[in-house]
Enzyme design. Structure first.
Site, PDB file in Angstrom:
ATOM      1  N   HIS A  54       0.796  -1.230   0.000  1.00 14.29           N
ATOM      2  CA  HIS A  54       0.000   0.000   0.000  1.00 14.29           C
ATOM      3  C   HIS A  54       0.832   1.286   0.000  1.00 14.29           C
ATOM      4  CE1 HIS A  54       0.000  -0.247   4.697  1.00 14.29           C
ATOM      5  NE2 HIS A  54       1.044   0.449   4.288  1.00 14.29           N
TER       6      HIS A  54
ATOM      7  N   HIS B 125      -2.366   4.563   9.672  1.00 14.49           N
ATOM      8  CA  HIS B 125      -1.009   5.003  10.028  1.00 14.49           C
ATOM      9  C   HIS B 125      -1.092   6.259  10.892  1.00 14.49           C
ATOM     10  CE1 HIS B 125      -0.570   2.554   6.386  1.00 14.49           C
ATOM     11  NE2 HIS B 125       0.683   2.334   6.746  1.00 14.49           N
TER      12      HIS B 125
ATOM     13  N   HIS C 116       9.850  -4.005   4.446  1.00 14.56           N
ATOM     14  CA  HIS C 116      10.296  -2.609   4.478  1.00 14.56           C
ATOM     15  C   HIS C 116      10.516  -2.155   5.903  1.00 14.56           C
ATOM     16  CE1 HIS C 116       5.878  -2.071   4.759  1.00 14.56           C
ATOM     17  NE2 HIS C 116       5.945  -0.757   4.853  1.00 14.56           N
TER      18      HIS C 116
ATOM     19  N   GLU D  57       3.434  -5.528   8.798  1.00 12.58           N
ATOM     20  CA  GLU D  57       2.132  -5.325   8.131  1.00 12.58           C
ATOM     21  C   GLU D  57       1.626  -6.612   7.474  1.00 12.58           C
ATOM     22  OE1 GLU D  57       2.461  -0.544   6.980  1.00 12.58           O
ATOM     23  OE2 GLU D  57       2.797  -2.027   5.410  1.00 12.58           O
TER      24      GLU D  57
HETATM   25  C1  DHB Z   1       6.112   3.596   2.818  1.00 13.19           C
HETATM   26  C2  DHB Z   1       5.525   2.351   3.034  1.00 13.19           C
HETATM   27  C3  DHB Z   1       4.477   2.202   3.927  1.00 13.19           C
HETATM   28  O1  DHB Z   1       3.878   1.003   4.219  1.00 13.19           O
HETATM   29  C4  DHB Z   1       3.957   3.316   4.566  1.00 13.19           C
HETATM   30  O2  DHB Z   1       2.885   3.150   5.352  1.00 13.19           O
HETATM   31  C5  DHB Z   1       4.534   4.577   4.378  1.00 13.19           C
HETATM   32  C6  DHB Z   1       5.615   4.709   3.499  1.00 13.19           C
HETATM   33  C7  DHB Z   1       7.237   3.762   1.863  1.00 13.19           C
HETATM   34  O3  DHB Z   1       7.758   2.778   1.314  1.00 13.19           O
HETATM   35  O4  DHB Z   1       7.616   4.902   1.595  1.00 13.19           O
HETATM   36 FE    FE Z   2       2.323   1.171   5.745  1.00 11.98          FE
END
Ligand code: DHB
Ligand code: FE
Length: 300
Positions: free
Chosen positions: A12, A59, A197, A244
């Site tokens: 997302h 978030h 991530h 997540e």
């Molecule tokens: C990014 C990824 C995320 O899941 C998020 O909530 C905010 C930023 C990113 O990769 O920049």
């Molecule tokens: Fe996120």
């Protein structure tokens, strides 16, 4: 009766939404990512659901440190795209399905999962970016999303977060709830967020292709084993925001090849009569700081 016919899984990343909103999808950086969703947009048209049950995470947009529900079901008639700091995304409002959402809340709470009921909530990129990826660009005024959406928010931002096992079991309870709704509805369940991530600290920028793909293989083929993955494995292997991914296990647990109760012979036999088909699988790096994973499963 209502029935879950398919599950959709996708990352997302907010920059994906910005790329769509600013007309950048054909730029070199973004083109290969959006190409991975061409099949999916056509599939959505060919397999239009009556309702999407969309598992996502907020978030710190609708919720904050003031109040942190672990699992929150949206029972409202409408949800407005949230202002995340650069203004709300220019996408249509999201229509809810209060009647089915209330039914699911009742059933799932009676199955011993303590849900928070949310009658008013703005929705951030966690919900709007998956909708945009699957449904394409939409004018905020002239267009609408293809069907009502029940937002289901999971806390994966502020510790303590729920385990993958609890999410998987919750998915089973959601299927039971949907299948006990007395109107004929074709329901899709979506699991969103992930894949690897990490947005902060010494390991910011972490991506783990090998782990992501092994996790996907197991999530498809042996979801019960995947559900047993301990919390700390996600954080170590997929980064702090890789957690997540537990949301994907809610959607996977709601597919009909998963028995409601492993100890009940009737449930086991019923589940064995079913299988899922992988309609589409896609994995792409880079997209902002995140490895993008995407999967479409159909119940056979
Ligand atoms: C990014 C990824 C995320 O899941 C998020 O909530 C905010 C930023 C990113 O990769 O920049
Ligand atoms: Fe996120």
């Amino acid at each position: 009766m209502a029935k879950i016919t398919a599950s959709v899984f996708t990352s997302h990343v907010p920059a994906i939404g910005a790329a769509m909103d600013l007309g950048k999808t054909q730029e070199d950086y973004w083109k290969p990512l959006f190409a991975g969703y061409d099949f999916s947009k056509q599939w959505m048209k060919d397999n239009k659901p009556d309702v999407i049950f969309l598992v996502f995470n907020d978030h710190a947009t609708a919720f904050s440190l003031d109040m942190i529900p672990t699992f929150a079901i949206g029972t409202a008639a409408e949800y407005t795209p949230a202002d995340e700091g650069f203004g709300p995304r220019p996408v249509p409002k999201v229509k809810g399905h209060p009647d089915l959402a209330s039914h699911i809340a009742h059933s799932v709470i009676q199955q011993d999962f303590d849900l928070t009921i949310v009658n008013k909530m703005d929705v951030d990129h966690g919900l709007t970016v998956p909708l945009s990826l699957m449904c394409g660009e939409k004018d905020p005024v002239k267009d609408s999303w293809p069907c009502p959406v029940i937002p289901f928010a999971v806390n994966v931002v502020q510790y303590p977060v729920p385990s993958g096992q609890r999410c998987f079991n919750l998915g089973k309870a959601i299927r039971k709830a949907v299948e006990s709704y007395d109107k004929d509805l074709n329901v899709h369940i979506w699991g969103t967020g992930g894949m690897s991530h990490q947005l902060q600290g010494a390991r910011a920028g972490l991506i783990n292709r090998a782990w992501d793909n092994a996790w996907l293989d197991q999530m498809i083929a042996d979801p019960a084993a995947c559900a047993a993955t301990p919390h700390i494995d996600y954080v170590r292997e997929a980064g702090s925001e890789g957690i997540e991914l537990v949301m994907w296990l809610i959607a996977r647990g709601a597919m009909s090849d998963v028995p409601y109760n492993d100890k009940d012979a009737t449930d086991l036999i019923a589940a064995r009569a079913h299988s899922v088909s992988v309609k589409h699988r896609f994995y792409h790096v880079p997209a902002s700081n995140t490895a993008v994973g995407h999967l479409i499963l159909e119940n056979n």
